[in-house]
Design an enzyme around this catalytic site. Structure first.
Site, mmCIF file in Angstrom:
data_model
loop_
_atom_site.group_PDB
_atom_site.id
_atom_site.type_symbol
_atom_site.label_atom_id
_atom_site.label_comp_id
_atom_site.label_asym_id
_atom_site.label_seq_id
_atom_site.Cartn_x
_atom_site.Cartn_y
_atom_site.Cartn_z
ATOM 1 C CD GLU B 280 -3.239 0.549 2.086
ATOM 2 O OE1 GLU B 280 -3.885 -0.507 1.903
ATOM 3 O OE2 GLU B 280 -3.440 1.293 3.043
ATOM 4 C CD GLU B 283 -2.875 1.000 -4.181
ATOM 5 O OE1 GLU B 283 -2.826 0.286 -3.173
ATOM 6 O OE2 GLU B 283 -3.910 1.146 -4.862
ATOM 7 C CB CYS B 300 -7.049 -2.991 6.454
ATOM 8 S SG CYS B 300 -5.455 -2.509 5.842
ATOM 9 C CB SER B 320 -5.508 0.657 -1.129
ATOM 10 O OG SER B 320 -4.560 -0.375 -1.317
ATOM 11 C CE LYS B 359 -10.377 -8.384 8.330
ATOM 12 N NZ LYS B 359 -9.686 -7.889 7.127
ATOM 13 C CD GLU B 362 -11.517 -9.111 3.723
ATOM 14 O OE1 GLU B 362 -11.167 -9.610 4.812
ATOM 15 O OE2 GLU B 362 -10.989 -8.101 3.253
ATOM 16 C CD GLU B 367 -14.938 -9.342 -5.040
ATOM 17 O OE1 GLU B 367 -15.293 -10.259 -4.272
ATOM 18 O OE2 GLU B 367 -15.564 -8.276 -5.153
ATOM 19 C CB CYS B 504 -9.236 -4.198 14.494
ATOM 20 S SG CYS B 504 -8.878 -3.675 12.817
#
Lengths: 158, 576
Positions: B280, B283, B300, B320, B359, B362, B367, B504
């Site tokens: 990142e 990037e 994230c 990102s 999560k 996710e 993907e 988190c």
């Protein structure tokens, strides 16, 4: 699928009104007969009010409906004074005449049967409302006769 | 601010004006019972358990919403107060199914605790089931309306803390209940799966979609090589599930506990957090140098990704392309680690221990399988990991200290602070500074991006290159920043967003309860972990350096892009 563009016009007509949601829903329901998912989603998009909040308002007020209803809405009072004066027998007769339970719509789509809270007409209990008309001093036979009239009117108009 | 003096049960107490009677009572050691009020949320006076008498007032008042005033005389202990609370509690209990032994909140239920506090021994009213059926439509969050006590904390959290409004109140009076519009279920509306509603639910009406059974099945399967990764925030909170105070840092005991559950390797998401900083960071530098889309938004937090897909899809080019550390870990476990260890990737099963319910969503995204295998096979919340340990008789505080396995368990202090709001930003700046200036950063603690405020801004001077940064935690705060970008008023290079308050450490998979106090203690534990690690910059992680040398080449290489990067898709605010 109904033409949802009328919703945008209704919302626009309240653009200078503070907290216009109830007015909008009232007009939208008058236009479409119900407040369905696609209709309220359009209201949400155009007003930028979350759909969950609009849905909360639409289900809070008993005069709003999210499902399709019959041509005529029959509201029987179930509060204590009407009960004492025999509203249960009236309701039972209406149920068997229409062939539905409270909260249901007849198969031909002509009537939806509902309860209502006190209409303030206890002097002429038991009472019911059909659409915007109030009927008092009901007996089971009288109530059914009134509904028969509505049905006849419906067929003669058609 | 002005102070007011009042008496509560005959005892004088002075508090700042605006303090609720409920909070004032704490000052004289009176714990007024409550089920709807939560320290993160404004009072709604729904449960009626906190009623008190106020002299001169005909009605009982709810202490959560009633403000203390000068000369006020409050009685919390009177016959009418005790009886009113008892009736309110019995009415709540009369609509609760009382199948406590089957409930995920058996042991942490506020309804049980308050019933005990009030000494309820019998319920005068007949049980009447609540409206609504079990909602298992979401990959992350399960709703059981039969247990709901209508406190409205979930609705307030979803609406005010997260500005998502997936949940609302439906109907009125006796029939009222919490629902999604048109009863569609959380999996079929724009729920971001953050799980903040779970953290504030007083009962078991909201909980995670459990992966415990699939993890046991994997561990019991002799053909599978089961590896586990632990997110940074888990080590700063899981102790609470075993009765330890908030802020207990138990990294080494967590490793020992997971090894005893039977995992073949105990690795650390911190390894791929370091890797994320490199991917990142490069990037970001690339976008700054080449005139790419700025500000760059971090990727994230999967609750945040869901949020931007649903509510600000036009800003997706800002996000990102880095997968989250969880997914990067899975992709590497089934490629790099498979090669190194000689295990067939088909037989590698990746489990994550996450402070997060999003999560779970996710890990199930289409993907997330660019290696040809699903990156992550199962996701356990911090709570679920603790449950599994308890199932086999482990009491975490009693365990010896053990170390993570190499190489995917090697990490730096920059990685562990990913658990806190501002942590990804701070870790990125530590690396970007050194990459740009080629000079060592003397003081690695960049305090300007730390803290618990909803939105924070900082400008960091990198040898002349000024990086303008912003940090938001909680999605209502993220929305503020997105509105600034949409309006063209966001003059930032880099924005870190974490979906949950505090980051988190305050995630939807963390131990219940949550509050600002608890989150601050967990955050401090994370910073303590950072200070305790010798290497505190991601680019100095020797295992990450080796990974680039042996496998990926360099940051943002073709191979890195294939495995570690992805793109997200536009969704609507009204459907899943």
């Amino acid at each position: 699928m109904p033409d949802l563009n009328k919703i945008d016009k209704i919302i626009k007509s309240y653009e200078n009104t503070r907290t216009p949601l109830i007015y909008i829903l009232k007009d939208v329901q008058k236009e479409y007969g119900l407040l369905s998912d696609e209709i309220l989603t359009r209201v949400a998009k155009k007003t930028a009010i979350p759909l969950s909040e609009i849905y909360g308002v639409a289900t809070f007020y008993s005069l709003f409906t999210t499902t399709a209803k019959g041509k005529h809405i029959v509201r029987c009072c179930n509060n204590a004074p009407c009960h004492v004066k025999g509203s249960k027998e009236v309701l039972d007769h209406i149920k068997s005449y229409l062939g539905v339970e409270t909260g249901e719509t007849t198969a031909d789509g002509s009537f939806t049967l509902e309860f209502t809270s006190c209409l303030g007409l206890c002097a002429v209990a038991p009472v019911m409302m059909v659409d915007n008309e109030v009927y008092g001093n009901l007996t089971p036979e009288k109530a059914v006769a009134i509904l028969k009239d509505y049905k006849m009117k419906g067929t003669s108009n058609a | 601010m002005d102070n007011v003096t009042l008496t509560i049960d005959g005892r004088k107490v002075t508090v700042p004006a605006g303090t609720s009677v409920l909070d004032a009572a704490e000052q004289v050691q009176v714990n007024i019972p409550r089920l709807c009020h939560h320290p993160d949320l404004p009072p709604v006076s729904a449960c009626r358990l906190c009623v008190v008498e106020i002299k001169g007032d005909r009605l009982l008042r709810t202490a959560c919403s009633w403000k203390a005033s000068e000369g006020m005389e409050v009685t919390t202990n009177s016959k009418v107060v005790r009886e009113s609370r008892k009736i309110a509690m019995e009415l709540l209990l009369s609509r609760h199914p009382m199948r406590c032994t089957e409930c995920v909140r058996n042991g942490s239920c506020e309804l049980r605790a308050v019933a005990d506090q009030l000494g309820i021994r019998e319920i005068s009213f007949e049980y009447r089931e609540r409206k609504g059926s079990l909602d298992t439509s979401s990959l992350a969050v399960v709703r059981d309306p039969s247990k709901c006590i209508l406190c409205r904390r979930c609705v307030q959290t979803c609406t005010m803390v997260q500005s998502v409004s997936a949940l609302g109140m439906e109907s009125r009076g006796y029939d009222v209940w919490v629902d999604t519009p048109f009863g569609k279920g959380l999996g079929d509306v724009a729920c971001v799966a953050c799980g903040q509603c779970i953290d504030r639910c007083p009962v078991g009406a909201l909980y995670e979609n459990s992966h415990i059974q699939r993890v046991w099945d994997a561990l019991d399967n002799p053909n599978l090589h089961v590896v586990v990764q632990t997110a940074p925030a888990v080590r700063a909170a899981i102790g609470e599930e075993f009765g330890m105070p908030a802020g207990s840092l138990v990294t080494d005991k967590l490793v020992a506990g997971l090894r005893r559950l039977g995992f073949d390797k105990v690795f650390d998401t911190d390894f791929t957090a370091d890797l994320t900083i490199l991917e990142e960071g490069y990037e970001l530098l690339g976008r700054i140098k080449n005139g790419g889309t700025l500000p760059l938004l971090t990727s994230c937090s999967p609750g945040w990704i869901n949020f931007i897909e649903h509510f600000y899809p036009q800003l997706l080019p800002h996000v990102s392309s880095c997968k989250s550390p969880q997914q990067m870990f899975g992709a590497l476990a089934k490629t790099y680690y498979a090669e190194k260890s000689g295990v067939n990737p088909e037989n590698i099963y990746v489990v994550s221990i996450m402070p997060c319910t999003a999560k779970k969503y996710e890990s199930d995204r289409a993907e997330m399988s660019s290696s040809g295998f699903r990156d992550v096979d199962a996701v356990l919340t911090t709570r679920e990991a603790a449950t599994m340990m308890k199932q086999i008789g482990i009491n975490l505080p009693d365990l010896p200290n053990e170390d993570y396995d190499a190489p995917l368990g090697i990490s730096t202090g920059a990685a562990v602070i990913f658990g806190n709001t501002g942590g990804v930003m701070e870790a990125a700046l530590r690396t970007v500074y050194e990459v740009v200036t080629k000079k060592p950063l003397d003081n690695v603690e960049i305090k300007a991006v730390r803290g618990m405020e909803g939105v924070r801004e900082a400008e960091v001077d990198l040898d002349g290159l000024k990086v303008r940064a912003a940090v938001a935690n909680g999605l209502a705060n993220a929305r503020q920043l997105m509105e600034k970008i949409v309006a063209g008023e966001a003059n930032y290079h880099f924005i870190e967003i974490m979906a949950c308050p505090g980051g988190c450490i305050g995630g939807g998979g963390q131990p219940v309860p949550t509050s600002l106090e608890i989150r601050k203690k967990r955050a401090e534990a994370i910073y303590k972990a950072d200070r305790g690690i010798k290497i505190r910059k991601s680019h100095e992680n020797p295992a990450v350096q080796q990974l680039y040398k042996e496998f990926l080449g360099e940051p943002n290489s073709h191979k890195a892009h294939d495995l570690l990067h992805t793109h997200y898709k536009e969704k609507t605010p009204y459907t899943a």
